[in-house]
Write an enzyme that holds these catalytic residues in place. Structure first.
Site, PDB file in Angstrom:
ATOM      1  N   GLU A 134      70.659 -27.739  27.909  1.00 10.23           N
ATOM      2  CA  GLU A 134      69.906 -27.247  29.068  1.00 10.23           C
ATOM      3  C   GLU A 134      70.736 -27.300  30.351  1.00 10.23           C
ATOM      4  O   GLU A 134      70.196 -27.418  31.448  1.00 10.23           O
ATOM      5  CB  GLU A 134      68.588 -28.017  29.249  1.00 10.23           C
ATOM      6  CG  GLU A 134      67.703 -28.048  28.036  1.00 10.23           C
ATOM      7  CD  GLU A 134      67.435 -26.674  27.442  1.00 10.23           C
ATOM      8  OE1 GLU A 134      67.507 -25.669  28.177  1.00 10.23           O
ATOM      9  OE2 GLU A 134      67.160 -26.592  26.238  1.00 10.23           O
ATOM     10  N   GLY A 135      72.036 -27.161  30.206  1.00 11.32           N
ATOM     11  CA  GLY A 135      72.923 -27.141  31.364  1.00 11.32           C
ATOM     12  C   GLY A 135      73.623 -28.463  31.555  1.00 11.32           C
ATOM     13  O   GLY A 135      72.984 -29.492  31.771  1.00 11.32           O
TER      14      GLY A 135
END
Length: 595
Positions: free
Chosen positions: A442-443
């Site tokens: 998610e980054g």
């Protein structure tokens, strides 16, 4: 041997006394979110996570997931499917979902505490329902009404789960390079073809259907991120009336062999002309996908918090029981052959680091979750704008700091065990392995840092930062004459000024050389995170003093004092690094990096 006990009392203190979320719920008209109901939810969640999920955490890691290559079907570890059925029967899948689609519509802030319990008890299991929440939000905000009726209701019910399909073998965070194709066919449908990797829960045996939300390009799409659309691609085809049909050619080709979260199926998904539906507007897929991603980023931050909490619980229990050497200031257990580990300053350093980061992170995560509730439920446009700005600012801090701290704290907790921490039966090495991925999916931390500094602060002219600093100034101004808080208020007020000044200096340096932004981003992220927790620790002391519980007040004061004296000074090194700029990072020629 590794155990978990949900900290329900501490969670209630955080929610009601520190963050005072119940007052906000009342203002928002969340009538179902009374204190009695919320406390009952937390108690029941504690029972489920402790008795059902926690016992299969270590066994699930040992067994892992299995892929039947011929069918592309994934089997989860023993007990996972049964646990999911109990999860569904308990109504947990619809806890915060809209009532119109079968949910209970409790505040997201309450859901955050339930999620923390799940992640402490069994993070890999928690990955399966995690993305269903994001899919719910994407469909709720961007889907057509028939899509919500057909797909949202069974996800809320728990019969189906969702996934988020972004990454491809040749592109990770740079989605402009995405190649998956979407060809229009009859009846408003599309044929989706391409390969996606690192898909959490891409296939499993927990539910009858899986709803993939897939980024792809239409034939006439412009290049780059402006040409990406989002499509609903179910494992089994779904008609507009919601009825399920034959198997879609959306198949798991393999599952990754990973450092951790072995019981969470991380799949390579092959789409070979799979039937799908466009969600939202063509070529505007990133808008809808970021709805999912921002939800998931907060959720992953909670994963980090959950791991810190479990690691601390086991390490503190071990330190209280394990006899090892004598105290430097003289025997503390003269009736024993040695003193327990807890008497040693360095053991306490590691344990208190874990505890203060966990409790402070919980306050911060609840603050972020509360902005989600305000944004969704408030009738005031001004309140929604303030919540949106603050949420945007807090999201990268929650995601990155809480996960990086989970790596640090699971390491500390493992270290408390000494050599036993390296042995699988104690479960500490699993916590450390599972923590590592949270800083990546998610980054990555670097991406969160660039988002915080580049977009949320400089590009948006510090809108969210100003909101947070306003809260800090308001708190400090309101307690300038409170002698009980003086040791916290004075340094907090000073740090707020330094935060503002440092931000201005970075903005000026970035105008002179854009590389200065990238060089400062991670240090700025941590500087922000540590000051944010200082604010919440000061508020926790004030809340404990206000409670009238002398034992609680003394404990919170001691914890806050440790945080301010031993953890907050980390900001000095981050500020110093920021001020050196990008020169030493960019000086070395590329050829010199060759080993």
């Amino acid at each position: 041997m590794n155990k978990y006990q949900a900290p329900v009392k501490e969670m209630s203190f955080a929610l009601f006394d520190v963050v005072q979320a119940d007052k906000v719920f009342a203002e928002l008209g969340a009538d179902s979110a009374s204190r009695d109901i919320i406390e009952a939810v937390l108690e029941e969640s504690a029972k489920f996570t402790q008795s059902v999920l926690a016992p299969i955490y270590q066994s699930g890691d040992s067994e892992g997931c299995r892929l039947d290559v011929a069918s592309g079907s994934v089997s989860t570890p023993t007990g996972f499917k049964e646990a999911y059925q109990q999860f569904v029967e308990g109504g947990w899948t619809g806890l915060t979902a809209p009532e119109a689609y079968g949910g209970q519509h409790l505040p997201e802030t309450v859901g955050a505490l339930v999620k923390e319990m799940i992640d402490s008890a069994n993070l890999p299991w928690g990955n399966y329902p995690l993305l269903s929440h994001g899919a719910t939000e994407a469909l709720k905000q961007h889907g057509e009404e028939w899509q919500r009726a057909a797909f949202l209701a069974p996800i809320v019910e728990g019969r189906w789960t969702g996934t988020m399909c972004l990454t491809e073998p040749h592109c990770g965070s740079d989605l402009g390079l995405l190649k998956t194709k979407a060809e229009p066919v009859a009846d408003g449908k599309y044929a989706i073809s391409g390969t996606k990797i690192f898909i959490t829960g891409g296939d499993h045996d927990l539910t009858e259907n899986i709803v993939h939300l897939v980024l792809a390009r239409l034939p006439d799409a412009p290049a780059g991120t402006k040409g990406i659309s989002l499509f609903i691609v179910p494992k089994f085809k779904v008609a507009r009336d919601g009825s399920m049909g034959e198997r879609n050619p959306a198949v798991c080709g393999s599952i990754e062999h990973k450092m951790g979260i072995h019981a969470s199926a991380t799949c390579v998904m092959n789409f070979d002309g799979a039937e799908g539906y466009l969600i939202g507007t063509a070529n505007k897929g990133l808008n809808a996908m970021f709805t999912m991603m921002n939800t998931a980023r907060l959720a992953v931050g909670l994963q980090g918090l959950g791991l810190i909490e479990r690691a601390y619980q086991n390490a503190s229990a071990y330190a209280l029981d394990r006899l090892q050497s004598r105290s430097l200031s003289g025997p503390k257990r003269p009736d024993k052959p040695a003193d327990p580990l807890i008497v040693h300053p360095d053991i306490r350093r590691m344990l208190l680091t874990c505890r203060t980061l966990a409790e402070g992170s919980r306050y911060l995560a609840l603050q972020a979750s509360l902005q989600v509730d305000i944004l969704e439920r408030s009738e005031s446009a001004e309140a929604r704008q303030a919540a949106d700005e603050l949420l945007g600012f807090l999201t990268p801090i929650v995601k990155a700091c809480l996960t990086e701290w989970s790596v640090e704290c699971t390491y500390h907790a493992q270290q408390v065990f000494g050599g036993h921490g390296y042995i699988a039966e104690w479960g500490m090495e699993q916590l450390a392995r599972d923590a590592r991925i949270t800083t990546m999916y998610e980054g990555t931390t670097g991406i969160q840092a660039l988002d915080l500094l580049g977009r949320k602060t400089i590009q948006l002219q510090g809108a969210g930062l100003k909101r947070f600093l306003g809260l800090v100034v308001e708190f400090c101004s309101g307690h300038t004459k409170n002698v009980q808080l003086a040791e916290f208020v004075a340094p907090l007020a000073q740090m707020a000024q330094e935060w503002q000044q440092l931000t201005m200096e970075i903005g000026k340096a970035t105008m002179e050389n854009p590389d200065n932004l990238g060089a400062a981003a991670v240090d700025y992220l941590f500087f922000s995170g540590y000051v944010a927790l200082a604010y919440w620790w000061a508020r926790a002391v004030e809340a404990a003093d206000r409670s009238g519980n002398a034992e609680l007040a003394a404990r919170k004061r001691a914890l806050a004092r440790f945080y301010f004296q031993k953890i907050l000074p980390r900001t000095f090194s981050h500020a110093a690094a920021i001020k050196t700029g990008a020169a030493s990072l960019m000086e070395l020629d590329e050829a010199a990096f060759v080993a």
